[in-house]
Write a protein that holds these residues in place. Structure first.
Motif, PDB file in Angstrom:
ATOM      1  N   VAL A   1      -1.741  -1.477  16.597  1.00 44.48           N
ATOM      2  CA  VAL A   1      -2.278  -0.143  16.304  1.00 44.48           C
ATOM      3  C   VAL A   1      -3.746  -0.089  16.724  1.00 44.48           C
ATOM      4  CG1 VAL A   1      -2.822   1.507  14.466  1.00 44.48           C
ATOM      5  CG2 VAL A   1      -0.657   0.238  14.411  1.00 44.48           C
ATOM      6  N   GLU A   2      -4.500  -1.140  16.403  1.00 42.32           N
ATOM      7  CA  GLU A   2      -5.915  -1.179  16.773  1.00 42.32           C
ATOM      8  C   GLU A   2      -6.077  -1.116  18.287  1.00 42.32           C
ATOM      9  OE1 GLU A   2      -7.912  -4.461  14.828  1.00 42.32           O
ATOM     10  OE2 GLU A   2      -6.390  -4.486  13.251  1.00 42.32           O
ATOM     11  N   ALA A   3      -5.257  -1.892  18.999  1.00 38.73           N
ATOM     12  CA  ALA A   3      -5.327  -1.888  20.457  1.00 38.73           C
ATOM     13  C   ALA A   3      -5.090  -0.478  21.002  1.00 38.73           C
ATOM     14  CB  ALA A   3      -4.309  -2.868  21.035  1.00 38.73           C
ATOM     15  N   ALA A   4      -4.117   0.219  20.428  1.00 41.04           N
ATOM     16  CA  ALA A   4      -3.820   1.582  20.876  1.00 41.04           C
ATOM     17  C   ALA A   4      -4.967   2.527  20.552  1.00 41.04           C
ATOM     18  CB  ALA A   4      -2.528   2.071  20.235  1.00 41.04           C
ATOM     19  N   LEU A   5      -5.582   2.388  19.373  1.00 44.27           N
ATOM     20  CA  LEU A   5      -6.676   3.285  18.985  1.00 44.27           C
ATOM     21  C   LEU A   5      -7.890   3.112  19.889  1.00 44.27           C
ATOM     22  CD1 LEU A   5      -6.485   2.958  15.092  1.00 44.27           C
ATOM     23  CD2 LEU A   5      -5.760   4.895  16.489  1.00 44.27           C
ATOM     24  N   VAL A   6      -8.234   1.863  20.194  1.00 41.36           N
ATOM     25  CA  VAL A   6      -9.373   1.603  21.075  1.00 41.36           C
ATOM     26  C   VAL A   6      -9.087   2.148  22.476  1.00 41.36           C
ATOM     27  CG1 VAL A   6     -10.720  -0.224  22.193  1.00 41.36           C
ATOM     28  CG2 VAL A   6     -10.162  -0.382  19.753  1.00 41.36           C
ATOM     29  N   THR A   7      -7.865   1.941  22.932  1.00 40.94           N
ATOM     30  CA  THR A   7      -7.472   2.430  24.257  1.00 40.94           C
ATOM     31  C   THR A   7      -7.509   3.950  24.307  1.00 40.94           C
ATOM     32  OG1 THR A   7      -6.058   0.498  24.530  1.00 40.94           O
ATOM     33  CG2 THR A   7      -5.621   2.372  25.966  1.00 40.94           C
ATOM     34  N   LEU A   8      -7.012   4.588  23.265  1.00 42.26           N
ATOM     35  CA  LEU A   8      -6.984   6.049  23.239  1.00 42.26           C
ATOM     36  C   LEU A   8      -8.382   6.653  23.214  1.00 42.26           C
ATOM     37  CD1 LEU A   8      -3.941   6.544  20.869  1.00 42.26           C
ATOM     38  CD2 LEU A   8      -4.108   7.368  23.237  1.00 42.26           C
ATOM     39  N   ALA A   9      -9.344   5.924  22.630  1.00 40.74           N
ATOM     40  CA  ALA A   9     -10.715   6.439  22.642  1.00 40.74           C
ATOM     41  C   ALA A   9     -11.226   6.559  24.063  1.00 40.74           C
ATOM     42  CB  ALA A   9     -11.624   5.505  21.834  1.00 40.74           C
ATOM     43  N   HIS A  10     -10.914   5.567  24.899  1.00 40.16           N
ATOM     44  CA  HIS A  10     -11.366   5.628  26.288  1.00 40.16           C
ATOM     45  C   HIS A  10     -10.571   6.667  27.076  1.00 40.16           C
ATOM     46  CE1 HIS A  10     -13.769   4.051  29.534  1.00 40.16           C
ATOM     47  NE2 HIS A  10     -12.697   3.970  30.310  1.00 40.16           N
ATOM     48  N   VAL A  11      -9.284   6.774  26.769  1.00 36.51           N
ATOM     49  CA  VAL A  11      -8.475   7.815  27.410  1.00 36.51           C
ATOM     50  C   VAL A  11      -9.064   9.194  27.109  1.00 36.51           C
ATOM     51  CG1 VAL A  11      -6.228   8.970  27.385  1.00 36.51           C
ATOM     52  CG2 VAL A  11      -6.342   6.472  27.472  1.00 36.51           C
TER      53      VAL A  11
ATOM     54  N   LEU B   1       2.684   3.476  19.563  1.00 32.65           N
ATOM     55  CA  LEU B   1       2.042   2.239  19.078  1.00 32.65           C
ATOM     56  C   LEU B   1       1.019   2.556  17.994  1.00 32.65           C
ATOM     57  CD1 LEU B   1       1.492   0.435  22.509  1.00 32.65           C
ATOM     58  CD2 LEU B   1       3.093  -0.267  20.705  1.00 32.65           C
ATOM     59  N   ALA B   2       0.227   3.605  18.179  1.00 27.61           N
ATOM     60  CA  ALA B   2      -0.800   3.959  17.202  1.00 27.61           C
ATOM     61  C   ALA B   2      -0.200   4.438  15.889  1.00 27.61           C
ATOM     62  CB  ALA B   2      -1.712   5.031  17.781  1.00 27.61           C
ATOM     63  N   LYS B   3       0.969   5.091  15.961  1.00 28.78           N
ATOM     64  CA  LYS B   3       1.601   5.620  14.752  1.00 28.78           C
ATOM     65  C   LYS B   3       2.614   4.660  14.142  1.00 28.78           C
ATOM     66  CE  LYS B   3       1.201  10.387  16.462  1.00 28.78           C
ATOM     67  NZ  LYS B   3       1.948  11.590  16.908  1.00 28.78           N
ATOM     68  N   GLY B   4       2.785   3.494  14.767  1.00 20.11           N
ATOM     69  CA  GLY B   4       3.807   2.558  14.304  1.00 20.11           C
ATOM     70  C   GLY B   4       3.389   1.817  13.051  1.00 20.11           C
TER      71      GLY B   4
ATOM     72  N   GLN C   1       0.820  -1.202   0.000  1.00 16.60           N
ATOM     73  CA  GLN C   1       0.000   0.000   0.000  1.00 16.60           C
ATOM     74  C   GLN C   1       0.864   1.266   0.000  1.00 16.60           C
ATOM     75  OE1 GLN C   1      -0.147  -2.816   1.872  1.00 16.60           O
ATOM     76  NE2 GLN C   1      -1.944  -2.758   3.221  1.00 16.60           N
ATOM     77  N   ARG C   2       0.200   2.337  -0.320  1.00 18.51           N
ATOM     78  CA  ARG C   2       0.801   3.657  -0.199  1.00 18.51           C
ATOM     79  C   ARG C   2      -0.117   4.535   0.641  1.00 18.51           C
ATOM     80  NH1 ARG C   2       4.753   1.605  -0.939  1.00 18.51           N
ATOM     81  NH2 ARG C   2       6.248   1.789  -2.634  1.00 18.51           N
ATOM     82  N   PRO C   3       0.398   5.205   1.665  1.00 16.33           N
ATOM     83  CA  PRO C   3       1.779   5.170   2.164  1.00 16.33           C
ATOM     84  C   PRO C   3       2.175   3.780   2.651  1.00 16.33           C
ATOM     85  CG  PRO C   3       0.534   7.021   3.096  1.00 16.33           C
ATOM     86  CD  PRO C   3      -0.451   6.141   2.424  1.00 16.33           C
ATOM     87  N   ASP C   4       3.469   3.561   2.744  1.00 17.82           N
ATOM     88  CA  ASP C   4       4.013   2.258   3.089  1.00 17.82           C
ATOM     89  C   ASP C   4       3.637   1.891   4.527  1.00 17.82           C
ATOM     90  OD1 ASP C   4       5.550   0.010   3.613  1.00 17.82           O
ATOM     91  OD2 ASP C   4       7.281   0.744   2.488  1.00 17.82           O
ATOM     92  N   PRO C   5       2.830   0.837   4.722  1.00 21.86           N
ATOM     93  CA  PRO C   5       2.397   0.491   6.085  1.00 21.86           C
ATOM     94  C   PRO C   5       3.494  -0.153   6.928  1.00 21.86           C
ATOM     95  CG  PRO C   5       1.580  -1.129   4.533  1.00 21.86           C
ATOM     96  CD  PRO C   5       2.240  -0.064   3.710  1.00 21.86           C
ATOM     97  N   ARG C   6       4.629  -0.441   6.326  1.00 20.42           N
ATOM     98  CA  ARG C   6       5.749  -1.002   7.103  1.00 20.42           C
ATOM     99  C   ARG C   6       6.453   0.074   7.922  1.00 20.42           C
ATOM    100  NH1 ARG C   6       8.427  -3.707   1.866  1.00 20.42           N
ATOM    101  NH2 ARG C   6       7.826  -1.615   1.161  1.00 20.42           N
ATOM    102  N   GLN C   7       6.192   1.326   7.570  1.00 18.75           N
ATOM    103  CA  GLN C   7       6.847   2.432   8.243  1.00 18.75           C
ATOM    104  C   GLN C   7       5.869   3.134   9.188  1.00 18.75           C
ATOM    105  OE1 GLN C   7      10.077   2.968   7.817  1.00 18.75           O
ATOM    106  NE2 GLN C   7      10.155   1.299   6.309  1.00 18.75           N
ATOM    107  N   PRO C   8       6.364   3.654  10.303  1.00 20.06           N
ATOM    108  CA  PRO C   8       5.486   4.487  11.139  1.00 20.06           C
ATOM    109  C   PRO C   8       4.969   5.670  10.340  1.00 20.06           C
ATOM    110  CG  PRO C   8       7.534   3.945  12.290  1.00 20.06           C
ATOM    111  CD  PRO C   8       7.729   3.525  10.866  1.00 20.06           C
ATOM    112  N   VAL C   9       3.787   6.150  10.711  1.00 16.48           N
ATOM    113  CA  VAL C   9       3.232   7.283   9.972  1.00 16.48           C
ATOM    114  C   VAL C   9       4.035   8.551  10.226  1.00 16.48           C
ATOM    115  CG1 VAL C   9       0.922   6.313   9.900  1.00 16.48           C
ATOM    116  CG2 VAL C   9       1.566   7.807  11.793  1.00 16.48           C
ATOM    117  N   GLU C  10       4.784   8.579  11.327  1.00 23.78           N
ATOM    118  CA  GLU C  10       5.753   9.648  11.588  1.00 23.78           C
ATOM    119  C   GLU C  10       6.803   9.056  12.530  1.00 23.78           C
ATOM    120  OE1 GLU C  10       4.088  12.363  15.122  1.00 23.78           O
ATOM    121  OE2 GLU C  10       2.812  12.419  13.321  1.00 23.78           O
ATOM    122  N   PRO C  11       7.973   9.673  12.652  1.00 28.35           N
ATOM    123  CA  PRO C  11       9.029   9.086  13.499  1.00 28.35           C
ATOM    124  C   PRO C  11       8.551   8.880  14.934  1.00 28.35           C
ATOM    125  CG  PRO C  11       9.920  10.823  12.114  1.00 28.35           C
ATOM    126  CD  PRO C  11       8.433  10.886  11.952  1.00 28.35           C
TER     127      PRO C  11
END
Length: 592
Positions: free
Chosen positions: A519-529, A510-513, A390-400
């Motif tokens: 990533v899903e675990a981090a997104l669900v957790t962040l919603a509750h946070v 984790l969410a940006k990795g 895919q593009r952007p490359d999912p092997r890379q974090p979305v940012e450092p």
């Protein structure tokens, strides 16, 4: 037959092309084999039937010689021989051979030859009865309730067979079933009543019960089912039929007793397991019963009654809040399927499975395959072939970011962190074993976090890719997902602040990795946070918007992202509507 093209897994069109080439080269057995392979996908294609006629014509006065039954014989060759027997005026032999093909390869289209052959004058009466019934049964199983034309044609053949074989239980059963299917219930009842009086056995008793049930006569249906059990108590399907009927009538205590009786005779019945769990959940609301239902459904490949039942029970629930949704990754669908019938090992080497995916999937998919071998004794090694990245490359974090769980060599993922301390994985296993409900897990996670206070948050995160062995009924892939979510919850509950907290740094990393279930675990957790920590909301919302830009191609976290986003109470109707539509679209394509 042996064929150099077999390893290519040709399409039907390619098979037809190979057949034409073989016909030109006068390799008639080879041509017959390939045209049979092509026709297995559609027996009505005019150009393929014409090709078959030319092959038969070129075979001369004895066309059967090019489709012998000796040695290693393909189903395609046998099907072509059946067609040639029919063309040569030997319909009875053709029906018998075609029935063998359909029984061995139910996913082929050859069954559609059977009905028109049997409709010809005198054929149904002359053909051997058991192969004939087998063909008609498969035809009936593949005919939807709206296709009344086919049902009427099959019924016409059955009426002829009933005249020829009036005391054959199989003929009576199929005839009565067809009358039921076309809505002629009075005639079906008369036939079933007479049949059981004349031929009192399990099959005719079940027919009678089925017709009573279709007429809404539960009392007489139950009596007939119980009579069927007295004829043959080993037929566990009868207990399941009674249980299903009681469940339909909302007589849940009786249904539960019959399902449990069925389990007593067949402990491995997944339908009985799922039904028992669903009733117990509906009666008591026990989360352990819901999790047993979801666990049974989770092991079923493709659409299933168990999956439909689980979907009906969870329809009004919120995924990732009230229950954990099943994995819908293509690689996990394949693992579910192969877990039921894994290929046998050849020699001393474990069998290798080549899994081709359109897009790069989450590395946790491959980890699940590895863990399934380690934990469950699954014999296969998977070799994943990715058609495009895919593009952007999912092997890379979305940012450092300062912390990642995965690294890559080309499209092959490697765990980038060492295993965590044993105390960490043991504590996470305890949490992951608790029946899921977000609020319950969050409360338990806070206690676990305090117990692990001497361990750095990064040590807890490492368990996401180095999970402990599973506990309870959960599948390998469901357990991995539970451990990842448990780890994220424990990280999130160790602090209450946000801006300068370690949990913020790690959860965002984790969410940006690299794209993963973590990533899903981090997104669900962040919603509750975000719901409980106002100062986090702007940053979490911006994160969701940023990650959503990466879902134009496949992103394994898209469903979790949408579900987490929809948990925000302050979403406007204009924001919520498109998110809901996308969520429903993913669910509809995933199936129950």
């Amino acid at each position: 037959m042996d064929c150099t093209h077999a390893s290519l897994r040709p399409t039907p069109e390619q098979d037809a092309s190979f057949a034409a080439e073989a016909l030109f080269a006068r390799e008639l057995p080879h041509a017959a084999y390939h045209v049979g392979c092509a026709l297995s996908s559609d027996v009505t294609r005019p150009e393929w039937l014409e090709l078959l006629r030319r092959i038969k014509q070129d075979a001369g006065p004895d066309p059967l010689r090019i489709v012998p039954l000796q040695g290693r014989v393909s189903f395609a060759t046998v099907a072509v021989r059946a067609w040639m027997l029919h063309e040569e005026g030997q319909p009875a032999q053709a029906i018998e051979l075609l029935s063998q093909v359909v029984h061995a390869k139910r996913d082929t289209d050859f069954v559609r030859w059977g009905l028109p052959w049997l409709e010809a004058q005198g054929v149904a009466e002359q053909a051997p009865i058991e192969p004939t019934l087998s063909l008609l049964s498969v035809t009936l199983a593949r005919t939807g309730p709206s296709d009344q034309t086919v049902l009427t044609r099959v019924l016409s053949v059955m009426e002829r067979l009933s005249t020829r074989h009036p005391t054959h239980a199989g003929v009576v059963w199929l005839h009565g079933t067809l009358l039921h299917r076309v809505g002629r219930l009075d005639e079906a009842l008369a036939l079933a009543t007479k049949a059981h009086a004349t031929i009192p056995n399990w099959l005719t008793a079940v027919l009678l019960a089925t017709v009573h049930r279709a007429r809404g006569d539960v009392t007489n249906a139950l009596a007939a089912y119980q009579t069927a059990l007295r004829h043959d108590a080993t037929q566990n399907a009868t207990r399941l039929d009674i249980a299903d009927m009681m469940r339909e009538q909302e007589r849940l205590d009786e249904a539960l007793n019959w399902y449990q009786s069925a389990l007593g005779h067949e402990p491995g019945s997944t339908w009985a397991q799922a039904a028992v769990a669903s009733i117990q959940f509906l009666q008591s609301g026990g989360r352990d019963a819901l999790e047993r239902l979801l666990s049974v459904s989770d092991t079923m490949p493709g659409p299933s009654r168990e999956g439909q039942l689980a979907a009906s029970v969870t329809r009004e629930m919120v995924p990732w809040v009230d229950y954990l949704p099943q994995r819908i990754d293509a690689g996990i669908h394949a693992l579910r399927q192969m877990s039921l019938q894994p290929p046998a090992a050849t020699g001393n080497s474990p069998p290798k499975v080549k899994l081709t995916t359109q897009w790069l999937e989450a590395p946790s998919v491959q980890l699940a395959w590895e863990l399934h071998r380690e934990w469950r004794g699954f014999p296969c090694i998977v070799d994943v072939v990715v058609q495009q990245v895919q593009r952007p490359d999912p092997r890379q974090p979305v940012e450092p970011v300062d912390f990642t769980l995965w690294s890559y060599t080309d499209t092959r993922p490697t765990r980038a962190v060492p295993p965590p301390p044993e105390e960490v994985v043991t504590a996470l296993a305890e949490l992951a074993s608790v029946p899921f409900r977000l609020e319950d897990w969050w409360r338990e996670a806070a206690q676990t976090s305090r117990a692990l206070s001497t361990h750095a948050p990064e040590e807890i995160a490492r368990a996401m890719v180095h999970p402990p062995p599973p506990r309870g009924p959960h599948s390998t892939w469901a357990w991995l997902q539970r451990i990842q979510l448990a780890a994220a919850f424990v990280i999130a509950t160790r602090e209450e602040g946000w801006l300068d907290s370690r949990r913020r740094t790690l959860l965002l990393a984790l969410a940006k990795g690299p794209m993963d279930w973590a990533v899903e675990a981090a997104l669900v957790t962040l919603a509750h946070v975000a719901r409980t920590t106002p100062e986090a909301r702007a940053e979490v919302r911006a994160l969701y918007q940023s990650l959503d830009q990466h879902t134009q191609d496949y992103a394994s976290y898209e469903y979790a992202l949408l579900c987490a986003w929809l948990q925000w109470p302050e979403l406007s109707d204009a924001e919520r509507a498109p998110l809901e539509e996308r969520r429903r679209n993913i669910e509809s394509h995933a199936g129950p």
